[in-house]
Write an enzyme that holds these catalytic residues in place. Structure first.
Site, PDB file in Angstrom:
ATOM      1  N   ARG A 164       0.830  -1.216   0.000  1.00 56.43           N
ATOM      2  CA  ARG A 164       0.000   0.000   0.000  1.00 56.43           C
ATOM      3  C   ARG A 164       0.861   1.261   0.000  1.00 56.43           C
ATOM      4  O   ARG A 164       0.566   2.243   0.686  1.00 56.43           O
ATOM      5  CB  ARG A 164      -0.936   0.037   1.219  1.00 56.43           C
ATOM      6  CG  ARG A 164      -1.920  -1.081   1.286  1.00 56.43           C
ATOM      7  CD  ARG A 164      -2.963  -1.018   0.161  1.00 56.43           C
ATOM      8  NE  ARG A 164      -3.919  -2.079   0.349  1.00 56.43           N
ATOM      9  CZ  ARG A 164      -3.738  -3.327  -0.079  1.00 56.43           C
ATOM     10  NH1 ARG A 164      -2.657  -3.657  -0.760  1.00 56.43           N
ATOM     11  NH2 ARG A 164      -4.654  -4.241   0.136  1.00 56.43           N
ATOM     12  N   SER A 237     -10.889  -0.392   3.618  1.00 60.53           N
ATOM     13  CA  SER A 237     -10.074  -0.450   4.842  1.00 60.53           C
ATOM     14  C   SER A 237      -9.572   0.934   5.207  1.00 60.53           C
ATOM     15  O   SER A 237      -8.874   1.569   4.422  1.00 60.53           O
ATOM     16  CB  SER A 237      -8.858  -1.356   4.639  1.00 60.53           C
ATOM     17  OG  SER A 237      -9.266  -2.681   4.621  1.00 60.53           O
ATOM     18  N   GLU A 334      -4.857   3.891   6.048  1.00 65.04           N
ATOM     19  CA  GLU A 334      -4.594   3.609   4.632  1.00 65.04           C
ATOM     20  C   GLU A 334      -5.178   4.749   3.789  1.00 65.04           C
ATOM     21  O   GLU A 334      -4.746   4.995   2.672  1.00 65.04           O
ATOM     22  CB  GLU A 334      -5.273   2.268   4.276  1.00 65.04           C
ATOM     23  CG  GLU A 334      -4.986   1.802   2.886  1.00 65.04           C
ATOM     24  CD  GLU A 334      -5.573   0.413   2.612  1.00 65.04           C
ATOM     25  OE1 GLU A 334      -5.324  -0.526   3.378  1.00 65.04           O
ATOM     26  OE2 GLU A 334      -6.286   0.287   1.604  1.00 65.04           O
TER      27      GLU A 334
HETATM   28  C1  LIG Z   1     -15.780  -0.299  -0.553  1.00 65.03           C
HETATM   29  C2  LIG Z   1     -14.309  -0.074  -0.856  1.00 65.03           C
HETATM   30  C3  LIG Z   1     -13.465  -1.154  -1.018  1.00 65.03           C
HETATM   31  C4  LIG Z   1     -12.107  -0.954  -1.269  1.00 65.03           C
HETATM   32  N1  LIG Z   1     -11.304  -2.052  -1.448  1.00 65.03           N
HETATM   33  C5  LIG Z   1      -9.985  -1.898  -1.692  1.00 65.03           C
HETATM   34  C6  LIG Z   1      -9.134  -3.031  -1.874  1.00 65.03           C
HETATM   35  O1  LIG Z   1      -9.583  -4.175  -1.855  1.00 65.03           O
HETATM   36  N2  LIG Z   1      -7.820  -2.818  -2.091  1.00 65.03           N
HETATM   37  C7  LIG Z   1      -7.279  -1.548  -2.163  1.00 65.03           C
HETATM   38  O2  LIG Z   1      -6.074  -1.437  -2.385  1.00 65.03           O
HETATM   39  N3  LIG Z   1      -8.060  -0.459  -2.005  1.00 65.03           N
HETATM   40  C8  LIG Z   1      -9.388  -0.589  -1.769  1.00 65.03           C
HETATM   41  N4  LIG Z   1     -10.191   0.504  -1.599  1.00 65.03           N
HETATM   42  C9  LIG Z   1      -9.582   1.851  -1.631  1.00 65.03           C
HETATM   43  C10 LIG Z   1      -9.700   2.587  -2.992  1.00 65.03           C
HETATM   44  O3  LIG Z   1     -10.708   2.039  -3.770  1.00 65.03           O
HETATM   45  C11 LIG Z   1      -8.389   2.585  -3.773  1.00 65.03           C
HETATM   46  O4  LIG Z   1      -7.360   3.141  -2.998  1.00 65.03           O
HETATM   47  C12 LIG Z   1      -8.491   3.332  -5.100  1.00 65.03           C
HETATM   48  O5  LIG Z   1      -7.326   3.145  -5.864  1.00 65.03           O
HETATM   49  C13 LIG Z   1      -8.738   4.828  -4.896  1.00 65.03           C
HETATM   50  O6  LIG Z   1      -9.060   5.395  -6.138  1.00 65.03           O
HETATM   51  P1  LIG Z   1      -9.760   6.801  -6.251  1.00 65.03           P
HETATM   52  O7  LIG Z   1      -9.680   7.218  -7.674  1.00 65.03           O
HETATM   53  O8  LIG Z   1     -11.101   6.783  -5.662  1.00 65.03           O
HETATM   54  O9  LIG Z   1      -8.749   7.664  -5.354  1.00 65.03           O
HETATM   55  P2  LIG Z   1      -9.011   9.048  -4.643  1.00 65.03           P
HETATM   56  O10 LIG Z   1      -9.582   8.817  -3.285  1.00 65.03           O
HETATM   57  O11 LIG Z   1      -9.737   9.974  -5.531  1.00 65.03           O
HETATM   58  O12 LIG Z   1      -7.507   9.557  -4.467  1.00 65.03           O
HETATM   59  C14 LIG Z   1      -6.638   8.882  -3.584  1.00 65.03           C
HETATM   60  C15 LIG Z   1      -5.352   9.730  -3.430  1.00 65.03           C
HETATM   61  O13 LIG Z   1      -4.649   9.784  -4.662  1.00 65.03           O
HETATM   62  C16 LIG Z   1      -4.553  11.118  -5.153  1.00 65.03           C
HETATM   63  N5  LIG Z   1      -4.795  11.032  -6.610  1.00 65.03           N
HETATM   64  C17 LIG Z   1      -5.819  10.409  -7.226  1.00 65.03           C
HETATM   65  N6  LIG Z   1      -5.644  10.434  -8.563  1.00 65.03           N
HETATM   66  C18 LIG Z   1      -4.481  11.110  -8.782  1.00 65.03           C
HETATM   67  C19 LIG Z   1      -3.751  11.455  -9.962  1.00 65.03           C
HETATM   68  N7  LIG Z   1      -4.156  11.100 -11.188  1.00 65.03           N
HETATM   69  N8  LIG Z   1      -2.590  12.150  -9.815  1.00 65.03           N
HETATM   70  C20 LIG Z   1      -2.156  12.492  -8.579  1.00 65.03           C
HETATM   71  N9  LIG Z   1      -2.789  12.183  -7.437  1.00 65.03           N
HETATM   72  C21 LIG Z   1      -3.939  11.501  -7.538  1.00 65.03           C
HETATM   73  C22 LIG Z   1      -5.606  11.905  -4.405  1.00 65.03           C
HETATM   74  O14 LIG Z   1      -5.223  13.264  -4.260  1.00 65.03           O
HETATM   75  C23 LIG Z   1      -5.626  11.189  -3.065  1.00 65.03           C
HETATM   76  O15 LIG Z   1      -4.565  11.623  -2.262  1.00 65.03           O
HETATM   77  C24 LIG Z   1     -11.568   0.345  -1.358  1.00 65.03           C
HETATM   78  C25 LIG Z   1     -12.444   1.447  -1.208  1.00 65.03           C
HETATM   79  C26 LIG Z   1     -13.803   1.240  -0.958  1.00 65.03           C
HETATM   80  C27 LIG Z   1     -14.713   2.422  -0.833  1.00 65.03           C
END
Ligand SMILES: Cc1cc2nc3c(=O)[nH]c(=O)nc-3n(C[C@H](O)[C@H](O)[C@H](O)COP(=O)(O)OP(=O)(O)OC[C@H]3O[C@@H](n4cnc5c(N)ncnc54)[C@H](O)[C@@H]3O)c2cc1C
Length: 338
Positions: A164, A237, A334
């Site tokens: 992570r 998580s 996380e």
């Molecule tokens: C129900 C649920 C289940 C999940 N299960 C898992 C799992 O099994 N495994 C796991 O690893 N994660 C899991 N996650 C966490 C999450 O889905 C991941 O971390 C995912 O990759 C986040 O993507 P996002 O686009 O929503 O990120 P965001 O929340 O929009 O961004 C996350 C971070 O990255 C930065 N960011 C985003 N895009 C960019 C970019 N293009 N350039 C620079 N910075 C950027 C943002 O500023 C922020 O700091 C889960 C979440 C939920 C809600």
């Protein structure tokens, strides 16, 4: 590109926290980031690049500019008998890319189906689930360095992926926007290798060696264990598992008999499931008003209704304090808290 002023971020974060941002700019193609009109916001205001907000908790109103990344697109750049190299724009939804790869008969990402979010966010915390981490399929990552206004390509090695973790959460934090990710995906040859079936439930439940069967089995298991983001607010998580030295593990195991441990690449360090400890401390399905932990999982802090940002942050703090009191260890989040 769309520019909106003083709007609620509730539709843009999966915790469903109702806070405002001064400015929200939706980016529909990567080139828009280079336009002078847009770049002045990047260089002059407090800026946050947001995917689908599924790993982000806003603790208060955001003073500055949020860029919502919606630059979609998948392009095959190279192909041979064994692999395909594919370039994906950062704003593409992770799930549609996993589905695309499955339709193209490419193995690797099926264990990661139904992780909400964008492709561009996947390298940041090196998403992982059911024994697979995305780092094993990333060839390189294209970033725009904000200060220099210059594109850089980071090789897989340069991304310094860990559990992570990556360079994007450390040395490069706040200095870049990811514009594209290049994946190298193996062509499926008809047999699902053992490494995709490490997780016990999967080994038992995958009956046919097809990618569709693997993908649907992971989907079913996730549905049984995790809250649906259509019904409840969460970021999956909230806390990480911990990497600790073996002496500390022996200590903890006395207090929490049966505490599992997993070997890591570093010989004297093991990974322990923090859910096991939180469960023993009574944090599974614990509610305080509209915020709580998930019915089946103490790591998943959940917004059961209209919990405020402050209530969620305070609840997370209580869990961390209790964990510290009982283990002496800091329980790292996380999720990204702003
Ligand atoms: C129900 C649920 C289940 C999940 N299960 C898992 C799992 O099994 N495994 C796991 O690893 N994660 C899991 N996650 C966490 C999450 O889905 C991941 O971390 C995912 O990759 C986040 O993507 P996002 O686009 O929503 O990120 P965001 O929340 O929009 O961004 C996350 C971070 O990255 C930065 N960011 C985003 N895009 C960019 C970019 N293009 N350039 C620079 N910075 C950027 C943002 O500023 C922020 O700091 C889960 C979440 C939920 C809600």
């Amino acid at each position: 590109m769309r520019i909106e002023k003083n709007i609620s971020l509730k539709p843009y974060n999966t915790f469903r926290v109702d806070v405002n941002a001064n400015l929200v700019i939706t980016i529909e193609n990567s080139e828009e980031l280079l336009l002078d009109e847009i770049y002045q916001y990047i260089s002059k205001t407090n800026t946050l690049f947001l995917g689908r907000g599924s790993n982000t908790l806003f603790s208060k109103d955001f003073k500055g500019t949020i860029f919502l990344l919606r630059n979609e697109g998948i392009e095959v750049v190279k192909e041979n008998d064994t692999h395909i190299l594919v370039k994906v724009n950062a704003g593409e939804q992770w799930n549609s890319f996993v589905q695309w790869s499955t339709e193209k008969n490419l193995i690797g990402l099926q264990n990661l189906i139904d992780i909400p979010g964008n492709v561009g966010s996947s390298p940041i915390q090196n998403i992982g689930a059911y024994g697979v981490e995305v780092k094993d399929y990333i060839e390189s990552v294209n970033v725009l360095m904000l200060k220099e206004k210059e594109e850089r390509i980071l090789s897989n090695k340069e991304c310094k992926f860990g559990y992570r973790d990556s360079i994007f959460k450390n040395e490069l934090k706040g200095q870049f926007v990811i514009t594209k990710v290049i994946f190298k995906l193996p062509k499926f040859k008809g047999k699902i290798e053992e490494k995709y079936l490490q997780y016990n439930d999967l080994k038992e439940r995958v009956k046919e060696h097809t990618l569709g069967n693997l993908l649907n089995t992971v989907r079913d298991i996730r549905k049984e264990k995790l809250p649906s983001i259509d019904e409840y607010g969460s970021c999956g998580s909230t806390f990480k598992n911990l990497l600790i030295d073996t002496a500390k593990y022996k200590d903890l195991e006395k207090k929490f008999p049966g505490l599992p441990s997993f070997e890591t690449e570093k010989g004297n360090t093991v990974k322990i499931p923090t859910a096991y400890i939180l469960d023993k401390l009574g944090w599974k399905n614990k509610r305080e008003g509209e915020v709580g932990t998930w019915i089946y999982h103490p790591l998943i802090v959940t917004n059961y209704g209209n919990a405020s940002a402050g209530e969620i942050v305070a609840f997370i703090g209580k869990i961390q304090q209790d964990f510290k009191k009982n283990t002496g260890l800091y329980l790292e989040t996380e999720i990204n808290i702003f």
